[in-house]
Design a protein around this motif. Sequence first.
Motif, PDB file in Angstrom:
ATOM      1  N   HIS A  27      -3.426  15.444  -2.986  1.00 53.00           N
ATOM      2  CA  HIS A  27      -1.967  15.573  -3.073  1.00 53.00           C
ATOM      3  C   HIS A  27      -1.353  14.272  -2.603  1.00 53.00           C
ATOM      4  O   HIS A  27      -0.478  13.726  -2.929  1.00 53.00           O
ATOM      5  CB  HIS A  27      -1.416  16.604  -2.220  1.00 53.00           C
ATOM      6  CG  HIS A  27      -0.145  17.135  -2.028  1.00 53.00           C
ATOM      7  ND1 HIS A  27       0.665  17.696  -2.997  1.00 53.00           N
ATOM      8  CD2 HIS A  27       0.820  16.500  -1.116  1.00 53.00           C
ATOM      9  CE1 HIS A  27       1.773  17.669  -2.458  1.00 53.00           C
ATOM     10  NE2 HIS A  27       1.917  16.841  -1.616  1.00 53.00           N
ATOM     11  N   ALA A  28      -1.774  13.967  -1.385  1.00 48.78           N
ATOM     12  CA  ALA A  28      -1.398  12.222  -0.829  1.00 48.78           C
ATOM     13  C   ALA A  28      -1.505  11.280  -1.682  1.00 48.78           C
ATOM     14  O   ALA A  28      -0.611  10.453  -2.127  1.00 48.78           O
ATOM     15  CB  ALA A  28      -1.715  11.950   0.390  1.00 48.78           C
ATOM     16  N   ALA A  29      -2.682  11.285  -2.454  1.00 47.20           N
ATOM     17  CA  ALA A  29      -2.949  10.081  -3.157  1.00 47.20           C
ATOM     18  C   ALA A  29      -1.726  10.244  -4.590  1.00 47.20           C
ATOM     19  O   ALA A  29      -1.616   9.151  -4.936  1.00 47.20           O
ATOM     20  CB  ALA A  29      -4.472  10.018  -3.820  1.00 47.20           C
TER      21      ALA A  29
ATOM     22  N   ARG B 171       0.158   7.534  -1.569  1.00 46.98           N
ATOM     23  CA  ARG B 171      -0.643   7.318  -0.311  1.00 46.98           C
ATOM     24  C   ARG B 171      -1.969   6.532  -0.867  1.00 46.98           C
ATOM     25  O   ARG B 171      -2.564   6.853  -2.035  1.00 46.98           O
ATOM     26  CB  ARG B 171      -0.999   8.088   0.752  1.00 46.98           C
ATOM     27  CG  ARG B 171       0.229   8.849   1.053  1.00 46.98           C
ATOM     28  CD  ARG B 171       1.126   8.108   1.927  1.00 46.98           C
ATOM     29  NE  ARG B 171       0.349   7.291   2.993  1.00 46.98           N
ATOM     30  CZ  ARG B 171       0.155   7.847   4.319  1.00 46.98           C
ATOM     31  NH1 ARG B 171       0.978   9.014   4.636  1.00 46.98           N
ATOM     32  NH2 ARG B 171      -0.143   7.207   5.445  1.00 46.98           N
ATOM     33  N   ARG B 172      -2.385   5.660   0.052  1.00 47.78           N
ATOM     34  CA  ARG B 172      -4.033   5.043  -0.505  1.00 47.78           C
ATOM     35  C   ARG B 172      -4.878   5.698   0.501  1.00 47.78           C
ATOM     36  O   ARG B 172      -5.139   5.557   1.602  1.00 47.78           O
ATOM     37  CB  ARG B 172      -4.073   3.531  -0.185  1.00 47.78           C
ATOM     38  CG  ARG B 172      -2.951   2.877  -1.094  1.00 47.78           C
ATOM     39  CD  ARG B 172      -3.235   1.204  -1.310  1.00 47.78           C
ATOM     40  NE  ARG B 172      -3.204   0.614   0.405  1.00 47.78           N
ATOM     41  CZ  ARG B 172      -1.922   0.430   0.989  1.00 47.78           C
ATOM     42  NH1 ARG B 172      -0.705   0.931   0.426  1.00 47.78           N
ATOM     43  NH2 ARG B 172      -2.097   0.002   2.275  1.00 47.78           N
ATOM     44  N   VAL B 173      -5.584   6.584   0.018  1.00 43.80           N
ATOM     45  CA  VAL B 173      -6.269   7.730   0.628  1.00 43.80           C
ATOM     46  C   VAL B 173      -8.022   7.462   0.791  1.00 43.80           C
ATOM     47  O   VAL B 173      -8.541   7.174  -0.387  1.00 43.80           O
ATOM     48  CB  VAL B 173      -6.124   9.213   0.265  1.00 43.80           C
ATOM     49  CG1 VAL B 173      -6.529  10.122   1.227  1.00 43.80           C
ATOM     50  CG2 VAL B 173      -4.482   9.324   0.193  1.00 43.80           C
ATOM     51  N   VAL B 174      -8.601   7.777   1.751  1.00 42.41           N
ATOM     52  CA  VAL B 174     -10.076   8.053   1.771  1.00 42.41           C
ATOM     53  C   VAL B 174     -10.542   9.134   2.417  1.00 42.41           C
ATOM     54  O   VAL B 174      -9.849   9.367   3.539  1.00 42.41           O
ATOM     55  CB  VAL B 174     -10.953   6.733   2.421  1.00 42.41           C
ATOM     56  CG1 VAL B 174     -10.267   6.575   3.850  1.00 42.41           C
ATOM     57  CG2 VAL B 174     -12.382   6.965   2.182  1.00 42.41           C
ATOM     58  N   VAL B 175     -11.298  10.121   1.944  1.00 46.75           N
ATOM     59  CA  VAL B 175     -11.491  11.158   2.482  1.00 46.75           C
ATOM     60  C   VAL B 175     -12.996  11.178   3.048  1.00 46.75           C
ATOM     61  O   VAL B 175     -13.908  10.832   2.061  1.00 46.75           O
ATOM     62  CB  VAL B 175     -11.290  12.557   1.511  1.00 46.75           C
ATOM     63  CG1 VAL B 175     -11.857  12.415   0.213  1.00 46.75           C
ATOM     64  CG2 VAL B 175     -11.688  13.802   2.203  1.00 46.75           C
TER      65      VAL B 175
ATOM     66  N   ALA C  85       2.441   7.104  -9.016  1.00 46.54           N
ATOM     67  CA  ALA C  85       2.981   6.897  -7.795  1.00 46.54           C
ATOM     68  C   ALA C  85       2.411   5.523  -7.002  1.00 46.54           C
ATOM     69  O   ALA C  85       3.229   5.322  -6.029  1.00 46.54           O
ATOM     70  CB  ALA C  85       3.255   8.082  -7.039  1.00 46.54           C
ATOM     71  N   GLY C  86       1.480   5.119  -7.618  1.00 45.20           N
ATOM     72  CA  GLY C  86       0.654   3.919  -6.892  1.00 45.20           C
ATOM     73  C   GLY C  86      -0.163   3.964  -5.686  1.00 45.20           C
ATOM     74  O   GLY C  86      -0.781   3.305  -5.052  1.00 45.20           O
ATOM     75  N   GLY C  87      -0.616   5.324  -5.542  1.00 43.86           N
ATOM     76  CA  GLY C  87      -1.639   5.803  -4.661  1.00 43.86           C
ATOM     77  C   GLY C  87      -3.021   5.457  -4.885  1.00 43.86           C
ATOM     78  O   GLY C  87      -3.238   4.940  -6.454  1.00 43.86           O
TER      79      GLY C  87
ATOM     80  N   ASP D 101      -4.280   3.422   3.634  1.00 41.36           N
ATOM     81  CA  ASP D 101      -3.249   3.948   4.641  1.00 41.36           C
ATOM     82  C   ASP D 101      -3.187   5.378   5.329  1.00 41.36           C
ATOM     83  O   ASP D 101      -2.510   5.734   5.989  1.00 41.36           O
ATOM     84  CB  ASP D 101      -1.673   3.527   4.107  1.00 41.36           C
ATOM     85  CG  ASP D 101      -1.334   4.289   2.989  1.00 41.36           C
ATOM     86  OD1 ASP D 101      -1.793   5.557   2.700  1.00 41.36           O
ATOM     87  OD2 ASP D 101      -0.672   3.672   2.035  1.00 41.36           O
ATOM     88  N   LEU D 102      -4.248   6.187   4.856  1.00 41.27           N
ATOM     89  CA  LEU D 102      -4.586   7.457   5.371  1.00 41.27           C
ATOM     90  C   LEU D 102      -5.975   7.879   5.200  1.00 41.27           C
ATOM     91  O   LEU D 102      -6.605   7.609   4.132  1.00 41.27           O
ATOM     92  CB  LEU D 102      -3.544   8.494   4.412  1.00 41.27           C
ATOM     93  CG  LEU D 102      -3.846   9.910   4.602  1.00 41.27           C
ATOM     94  CD1 LEU D 102      -3.230  10.136   5.995  1.00 41.27           C
ATOM     95  CD2 LEU D 102      -3.009  10.600   3.901  1.00 41.27           C
TER      96      LEU D 102
END
Length: 376
Positions: free
Chosen positions: A38-40, A44-48, A80-82, A150-151
């Motif tokens: 959802h965030a990506a 958002r630039r996310v790593v889980v 969205a650029g994530g 960033d997340l």
Amino acid sequence: MSDLDLGALLEDPETSVVVCCGAGGVGKTTTAAALALHAAERGRRVVVLTIDPARRLAQALGLTELDNTPRPVVGVDLAAGGSLDAMMLDMKRTFDEVVLTHADPETAQQILDNSIYQALSSSFAGTQEYMAMERLGQLRSQADAEGTWDLIIVDTPPSRSALDFLDAPTRLGSFLDGRFIRLISAPARAGGRIGARALGVGMSVAAATIGKLLGKQFMLDVSTFVAAMDTVFGGFRARADETYALLQAPGTRFVVVAAPERDALREAGYFVQRLARDRMPLAGLVLNRVAISRARISADRARDAAEALEEAGDRHTAAVLRVHADHAEVAARHRRLIRDTTAAYPRLASVQVPLAGADIADLPALREVGRALTTP
């Protein structure tokens, strides 16, 4: 309870770490993956990071495997650029990397080759949680240095030990500084034979007795391991303290995940209290897999009608009514348990995720979970 707005939390640029914790089998892995997706897809630039050894996260994200290296997830809407990367903790590899970072090459090789280290880095209780903290710290350092993410979203182990990483640095240090370890490694710490004589008759006799029981090679391995680790453990402690501070920072949020069942909610209460005790920033509670019944007919009336229809020969409609009755009973039990939890923690924000009709096994299913999670 007030509504937990995870959508706003994830889209807030100040949010940099989200830690999902809870009892086993409540859907933490799915929750972490759905929040990350959802965030990506919202920029958002996310790593889980998962430290659950099961492969569910890889399967849900469409990856054939996960390991200690973040891998990009294909199929994410990046309009969205994530971005979205996923990884699974490799406990031993992370421990090896820590040793190589904090020790000179010769000392590092001594540690890596040592049989005690090999056992400790693979199976010692608490090592997984400590390395989870270490890996989180590494990811944060990489993100700060390179702007990669960033997340960071963390999926914790499937049990109450999900919060053991809060104690891991102390426990690992207690092991290395413990009385038994100090006793059998005393000669190396004291500087060979002369130092061993200086330790006193009592300790020498005790060490000799232990040596007979455990063997000279074991004693030598432990002695060599502890002596080598003494040179690098200060770095371990410093990094652990940094990561602990990160977990308490304003940009971090803990999300407790629970199913609406008595044992899972009891565990959730433990997590809430433990986080409050350690002053960790709690976002709120995710009530996962909540059965919801919107039909007006009660379970008892549905069963009465099913019996009457069976006597009349309409077995198909009777079967449908019995399924409804079972679901309505579960939904009523869930409502009662959630109401009790609300009464126990009136100031705790929460969000409910409806019980899905099928396993969450791909990105579209994760998106649906993400919508439920982020819709107060």
